[in-house]
Design a protein around this motif. Structure first.
Motif, PDB file in Angstrom:
ATOM      1  N   GLY A 650       0.853  -1.224   0.135  1.00 28.04           N
ATOM      2  CA  GLY A 650       0.066  -0.240   0.019  1.00 28.04           C
ATOM      3  C   GLY A 650       0.881   1.260   0.128  1.00 28.04           C
ATOM      4  O   GLY A 650       1.905   1.332   0.525  1.00 28.04           O
ATOM      5  N   ALA A 651       0.324   2.402  -0.667  1.00 24.98           N
ATOM      6  CA  ALA A 651       1.052   3.558  -0.669  1.00 24.98           C
ATOM      7  C   ALA A 651      -0.074   4.592  -0.486  1.00 24.98           C
ATOM      8  O   ALA A 651      -1.066   4.543  -0.344  1.00 24.98           O
ATOM      9  N   GLY A 652       0.388   5.874  -0.412  1.00 24.46           N
ATOM     10  CA  GLY A 652      -0.601   6.921  -0.175  1.00 24.46           C
ATOM     11  C   GLY A 652      -0.825   7.514  -1.666  1.00 24.46           C
ATOM     12  O   GLY A 652      -0.255   7.711  -2.552  1.00 24.46           O
ATOM     13  N   ASN A 653      -2.001   8.410  -1.450  1.00 24.15           N
ATOM     14  CA  ASN A 653      -2.402   9.006  -2.711  1.00 24.15           C
ATOM     15  C   ASN A 653      -1.524  10.239  -2.608  1.00 24.15           C
ATOM     16  O   ASN A 653      -0.968  10.887  -2.015  1.00 24.15           O
ATOM     17  N   LYS A 654      -1.161  10.697  -3.963  1.00 28.15           N
ATOM     18  CA  LYS A 654      -0.409  11.604  -4.290  1.00 28.15           C
ATOM     19  C   LYS A 654      -0.817  13.065  -3.727  1.00 28.15           C
ATOM     20  O   LYS A 654       0.198  13.797  -3.222  1.00 28.15           O
ATOM     21  N   PHE A 655      -2.119  13.214  -3.979  1.00 31.23           N
ATOM     22  CA  PHE A 655      -2.412  14.660  -3.627  1.00 31.23           C
ATOM     23  C   PHE A 655      -3.458  14.844  -2.208  1.00 31.23           C
ATOM     24  O   PHE A 655      -3.399  15.738  -1.518  1.00 31.23           O
ATOM     25  N   GLN A 656      -3.999  13.857  -2.102  1.00 28.58           N
ATOM     26  CA  GLN A 656      -4.790  14.245  -1.076  1.00 28.58           C
ATOM     27  C   GLN A 656      -5.293  12.597  -0.467  1.00 28.58           C
ATOM     28  O   GLN A 656      -5.324  11.726  -0.795  1.00 28.58           O
ATOM     29  N   THR A 657      -5.678  12.770   0.969  1.00 26.68           N
ATOM     30  CA  THR A 657      -6.174  11.795   1.521  1.00 26.68           C
ATOM     31  C   THR A 657      -7.335  11.925   2.290  1.00 26.68           C
ATOM     32  O   THR A 657      -7.366  12.973   3.151  1.00 26.68           O
ATOM     33  N   ASP A 658      -8.530  11.199   1.992  1.00 27.25           N
ATOM     34  CA  ASP A 658      -9.833  11.580   2.644  1.00 27.25           C
ATOM     35  C   ASP A 658     -10.024  10.497   3.412  1.00 27.25           C
ATOM     36  O   ASP A 658      -9.714   9.358   3.380  1.00 27.25           O
ATOM     37  N   SER A 659     -11.195  10.566   4.295  1.00 30.58           N
ATOM     38  CA  SER A 659     -11.708   9.527   5.049  1.00 30.58           C
ATOM     39  C   SER A 659     -12.611   8.731   4.085  1.00 30.58           C
ATOM     40  O   SER A 659     -13.107   9.111   3.170  1.00 30.58           O
ATOM     41  N   PRO A 660     -12.764   7.456   4.457  1.00 24.91           N
ATOM     42  CA  PRO A 660     -13.406   6.439   3.605  1.00 24.91           C
ATOM     43  C   PRO A 660     -14.801   6.873   3.395  1.00 24.91           C
ATOM     44  O   PRO A 660     -15.070   6.527   2.172  1.00 24.91           O
ATOM     45  N   MET A 661     -15.470   7.702   4.208  1.00 27.26           N
ATOM     46  CA  MET A 661     -16.733   8.202   3.658  1.00 27.26           C
ATOM     47  C   MET A 661     -16.733   8.898   2.477  1.00 27.26           C
ATOM     48  O   MET A 661     -17.788   9.014   1.944  1.00 27.26           O
ATOM     49  N   TYR A 662     -15.640   9.578   2.338  1.00 28.55           N
ATOM     50  CA  TYR A 662     -15.676  10.343   1.177  1.00 28.55           C
ATOM     51  C   TYR A 662     -14.941   9.862  -0.070  1.00 28.55           C
ATOM     52  O   TYR A 662     -14.309  10.613  -0.701  1.00 28.55           O
ATOM     53  N   SER A 663     -14.731   8.654  -0.008  1.00 27.27           N
ATOM     54  CA  SER A 663     -13.765   8.050  -1.308  1.00 27.27           C
ATOM     55  C   SER A 663     -13.840   8.716  -2.292  1.00 27.27           C
ATOM     56  O   SER A 663     -13.190   8.694  -3.376  1.00 27.27           O
ATOM     57  N   ASP A 664     -15.437   8.764  -2.784  1.00 31.48           N
ATOM     58  CA  ASP A 664     -15.391   9.150  -4.038  1.00 31.48           C
ATOM     59  C   ASP A 664     -15.229  10.611  -4.592  1.00 31.48           C
ATOM     60  O   ASP A 664     -14.926  11.032  -5.448  1.00 31.48           O
ATOM     61  N   LYS A 665     -14.968  11.503  -3.383  1.00 27.51           N
ATOM     62  CA  LYS A 665     -14.764  12.743  -3.478  1.00 27.51           C
ATOM     63  C   LYS A 665     -13.044  12.999  -3.682  1.00 27.51           C
ATOM     64  O   LYS A 665     -12.674  14.060  -4.123  1.00 27.51           O
ATOM     65  N   THR A 666     -12.277  11.637  -3.344  1.00 24.30           N
ATOM     66  CA  THR A 666     -11.075  11.656  -3.812  1.00 24.30           C
ATOM     67  C   THR A 666     -10.793  11.912  -5.409  1.00 24.30           C
ATOM     68  O   THR A 666     -10.160  12.666  -5.967  1.00 24.30           O
ATOM     69  N   ASP A 667     -11.564  11.347  -5.882  1.00 17.32           N
ATOM     70  CA  ASP A 667     -11.834  11.440  -7.805  1.00 17.32           C
ATOM     71  C   ASP A 667     -11.990  12.604  -7.968  1.00 17.32           C
ATOM     72  O   ASP A 667     -11.419  13.315  -9.143  1.00 17.32           O
ATOM     73  N   ILE A 668     -12.950  13.132  -7.203  1.00 20.47           N
ATOM     74  CA  ILE A 668     -13.349  14.839  -7.498  1.00 20.47           C
ATOM     75  C   ILE A 668     -12.213  15.801  -7.392  1.00 20.47           C
ATOM     76  O   ILE A 668     -12.067  16.568  -8.306  1.00 20.47           O
ATOM     77  N   PHE A 669     -11.504  15.477  -6.249  1.00 20.49           N
ATOM     78  CA  PHE A 669     -10.223  16.322  -5.955  1.00 20.49           C
ATOM     79  C   PHE A 669      -9.139  15.979  -7.280  1.00 20.49           C
ATOM     80  O   PHE A 669      -8.814  17.166  -7.854  1.00 20.49           O
ATOM     81  N   ASP A 670      -9.119  15.013  -7.559  1.00 22.30           N
ATOM     82  CA  ASP A 670      -8.173  14.614  -8.520  1.00 22.30           C
ATOM     83  C   ASP A 670      -8.609  15.127  -9.981  1.00 22.30           C
ATOM     84  O   ASP A 670      -7.695  15.768 -10.755  1.00 22.30           O
TER      85      ASP A 670
END
Ligand code: NAG
Ligand code: NAG
Ligand code: NAG
Ligand code: NAG
Length: 793
Positions: A650-670
């Motif tokens: 496992g590794a971390g997201n390059k730009f953003q780390t969100d709580s699991p509840m908002y995992s879809d919003k990570t894509d929005i950030f990207d």
């Protein structure tokens, strides 16, 4: 061991008997032989050579455990020179020069036969050999010659036999070799020749024996059906294939083992009435095995071991009278071993090997029965359209058994592997969803059928302008990639490789290979294949199908191949921040690309269940097709994420780390980061750059006038875009980049705003065009729109 020596003895005695009455060898040739003795570092089999030796009287000959020697003359001139050392002789010392040796040999102008085997020659084969114009037979096997076959040898018009076995010669086989008019025996065994076998080999009227075994040759063999004299061909231990070579009916020996031949055996083999030895073992043959091969009139040795031959053998199959060796092991044969291969009917000195098939046998030598049942099942669900020929039929069998699949991403995958985030939050959500599925999964036979049904449903849905999802045969994929040749390789990582390829119908594809761990269960593989078969959308680099390969010993899946469409027009960055003038996208094109990406995200999140989130979206993974339609070329496919996670932990997201509840919003950030690059035209590679540009963005949006927005936007588009359109995109971009995941817009909200921006731009362009064209449009004729503020909130 004894037999060759024995033959050699007879050979020499016959030669000696045929010698003409003693004639003195020309003194210059005596000097030449003595010089050769010196150049070869005075080897033991020549130790008796002196200036006074009567070479033409037979005194130059020698036979012993350390080697043999013979000189044969015609009149007063040497016509044959045989010097053979013990196999494995070490290389001659450093001061040896193969060039000097050949120069010396050229002083024997009538030399027709030259054997210099296992005498430790080293160095590149000199082109000067071409000066020995009388040469008919050359055997320099078992030395340390390297480099390629020199062009100079093409002058040897009388050459009948060329044996270069067991050297370190390499390079590609020269095409001129096929133009040597008299060549009957060409033996290049155990060298390092690579590349394709030249077409010219197919037009050598005299060729009788072709031995290319143990090299690095690849590709299909040339058509040899016109070689009416060809008796023996041995190309074992290369990477040749996939097509079975075209051969004349009179061949006696055909050895193709350990290559990449595939498809079925040609029916024509059944008429090869002189065929004694057929060895096609350890290839990728599929399709029904023809029991008629066992009863060919001359057949003595038949091996088909280590392929994927199918079909049912009958007790009553016939065997040829000469058959002494049969190896059918490691295939997928069913039925029973023919009586003629079993005692008491079989001939006493016959070897028969049949283990690891699906034959009726209780001795434990066959494959496990669940595996064999799967074979039967696979045949049962084979759709009719796959039956075009034996090869694709059997390939399909191989392709569908235990149908499974794996995941991946496409052209952008090289980037993908360098910084794959294991999407911590996303993967948790997925694990939850998938474990439920797993527990409800039943045994694989019914699941298999379900998959087959599913595939046939998706076939009906093929409205995307891309081919229907289907199973591929390994043979097809081999043909598409020229046998997974290196030049087709796009990249590789610890999980497998990515190849580009072209299907038989011309469709370009990319093919991802993925090694499968033994621990992977059939159920979970089925679940993965199910997911993959649904990864089809206009804005995704879509999956076209899959294929798998399995261990012939224990039937586990060892490798999966996922076939994706090939998107040809580069990635979005190459048309935005890193594009050259002229190739950069216009503002309208940028908006529609962004809309495409948003639709792709919408599909990933809600178009399949469970949705795929945490897709690590990057501008370099957004690919454009020839119509500038954006396709997400890399997305989160569960099996790949799993494999990656177990590799790397496992590794971390390059730009953003969100709580699991908002995992879809990570894509929005990207997505926001992509949009930021699309608007600003600046290459963004770090979170730091995102922060800076976000500040500038806020400052530009706040401007009452449009000046700051213009200066923020990519100069390549700022003049050609309406301020309202630009501002709309900037605002949605800003919202996507909100620090708090909950503040970011939904993908539907994003889409709505982008579509609005596109519409505004469109109207603006029409108006600009009309007013530029001299027909002013009154402002009242413009369609009035609700205010921007109302729309975007
Ligand atoms: C090579 O060197 C050896 C001694 O190491 C010598 O006996 C021999 O004559 C030399 N051969 C040639 C061809 O110079
Ligand atoms: C080449 O010469 C070696 C040594 O004499 C012999 O064992 C071998 O059979 C020859 N090769 C061919 C193809 O004639
Ligand atoms: C191949 O040739 C090398 C010498 O070049 C020899 O040592 C080796 O044993 C040969 N291998 C086979 C399989 O004949
Ligand atoms: C064949 O080629 C591969 C790589 O291209 C190399 O590793 C291998 O040693 C070669 N085999 C021979 C017999 O030269």
């Amino acid at each position: 061991m004894a037999r060759p020596d024995h033959l050699l003895l007879i050979f020499f005695s016959v030669l000696l008997a045929l010698l003409p009455e003693t004639t003195q060898l020309q003194p210059s040739q005596v000097w030449t032989l003595i010089k050769i003795q010196q150049l070869l570092n005075d080897p033991p089999m020549l130790s008796h050579w002196r200036h006074s030796t009567d070479f033409c009287g037979g005194a130059g000959g020698f036979m012993g455990p350390t080697g043999s020697a013979a000189v044969l003359c015609y009149g007063d001139t040497v016509t044959q020179l045989h010097i053979a050392g013990a196999p494995g002789s070490p290389p001659l010392p450093r001061n040896f020069s193969v060039g000097a040796l050949v120069t010396t040999l050229s002083r024997l102008p009538d030399l027709k036969v030259l054997t210099l085997s296992s005498v430790g020659l080293w160095g590149p084969l000199p082109g000067k050999l071409g000066r020995l114009a009388a040469l008919e037979i050359v055997n320099v096997s078992g030395n340390y010659l390297y480099g390629d076959i020199p062009r100079g040898m093409s002058r040897l018009a009388g050459l009948q036999t060329l044996v270069l076995d067991d050297n370190i010669l390499g390079g590609e086989l020269p095409a001129w070799i096929g133009t040597l008019p008299s060549l009957t025996v060409l033996s290049l065994r155990n060298n390092t020749f690579r590349g394709a076998v030249p077409e010219s080999i197919g037009s050598m009227p005299s060729l009788r024996s072709l031995v290319l075994a143990s090299n690095n040759l690849s590709g299909n063999l040339p058509d040899m059906s016109r070689l009416t004299n060809l008796q023996a061909i041995d190309v074992s231990g290369n990477s040749l294939g996939p097509a079975f070579p075209k051969l004349g009916r009179k061949v006696v020996t055909v050895v193709l083992s350990r290559n990449r031949f595939g498809g079925g055996l040609p029916e024509a083999l059944g008429s090869f009435y002189l065929l004694e030895r057929l060895d096609v073992s350890w290839n990728r043959f599929v399709g029904p095995f023809t029991p008629a091969l066992l009863s060919l009139p001359s057949i003595r040795y038949l091996s088909i071991a280590g392929n994927r031959f199918t079909g049912t053998l009958s007790d009553k199959a016939l065997c040829g009278d000469n058959l002494r060796f049969v190896d059918l092991s490691l295939n997928l044969l069913m039925g029973s071993v023919p009586a003629c291969l079993r005692s008491p009917d079989r001939k006493p000195d016959t070897v028969v090997l049949v283990s690891t098939n699906c034959l009726d046998s209780s001795d434990g030598s066959q494959r496990p029965s669940p595996f064999c049942q799967n074979q039967a099942l696979a045949v049962g669900i084979m759709p009719g359209k796959e039956r075009r020929n034996a090869a694709s039929k059997a390939g399909f069998v191989a392709g569908i058994v235990m149908a499974t699949l794996v995941a991946v991403s496409v052209v952008g995958f090289i980037v993908f592997f360098t910084v794959r985030k294991a999407a911590t939050k996303g993967s948790k959500a997925r694990t939850l969803a998938t474990s439920e599925e797993e527990s409800s999964s039943t045994g694989y036979p019914s699941k298999l059928l379900a998959d087959a049904r599913y595939i046939s449903q998706t076939v009906k849905l093929g409205a995307l302008g891309i081919p229907s999802y289907r199973s591929f045969s390994l043979v097809e994929l081999e043909a598409a990639t020229n046998n997974f040749e290196n030049s087709y390789l796009l990249g590789q990582d610890s999980l497998g490789e990515m190849y580009r390829g072209r299907l038989g119908n011309g469709t370009p594809v990319t093919i991802r290979t993925l090694k499968i761990k033994r621990s992977q269960t059939t159920q979970s593989l089925n679940r993965h294949i199910d997911t993959i078969s649904r990864l089809r959308h206009q804005n995704l680099v879509s999956a076209l199908g899959h294929c798998f390969e399995y261990d012939l010993d224990d039937s586990t899946v060892t490798q999966l191949y996922i076939v994706f469409e090939y998107v040809q027009n580069g990635n979005l960055r190459s048309r935005i921040s890193q594009g050259t003038e002229g190739c950069k996208l216009t503002w309208s094109q940028r908006i529609s690309a962004a809309i495409g990406v948003a639709k792709g995200i919408q599909f990933l999140h809600g178009g399949i269940i469970p949705g795929l989130v945490g897709n690590d979206l990057r501008i370099t993974n957004i690919l454009l097709d020839q119509n500038h339609v954006a396709k997400i070329g890399n997305y989160n496919i569960p099996i790949l994420a799993e494999a990656m996670k177990s590799e790397k932990g496992g590794a971390g997201n390059k730009f953003q780390t969100d709580s699991p509840m908002y995992s879809d919003k990570t894509d929005i950030f990207d997505f926001g980061v992509i949009l930021l690059e699309v608007v600003s035209g600046k290459t963004i590679t770090s979170m730091y750059e995102v922060d800076i540009l976000k500040e500038l963005l806020a400052w530009a949006i706040a401007d009452e006038d449009r000046v700051r927005r213009r200066s923020f936007a990519d100069p390549a588009v700022s003049k050609g875009c309406s301020d309202e359109s630009l501002r709309t995109v900037m605002e949605i971009c800003q919202r996507c980049l909100a620090k708090e995941a909950a503040q970011r817009p939904s993908v539907e909200d994003v889409l709505w705003n982008l579509q609005f921006a596109a519409q505004v731009q469109d109207d603006w362009e029409v108006e600009a065009w009309s007013s530029g064209g001299g027909s002013p449009v009154s402002s009242s004729s413009r369609v009035t729109r609700p205010s921007r503020l109302n729309l975007s909130r």
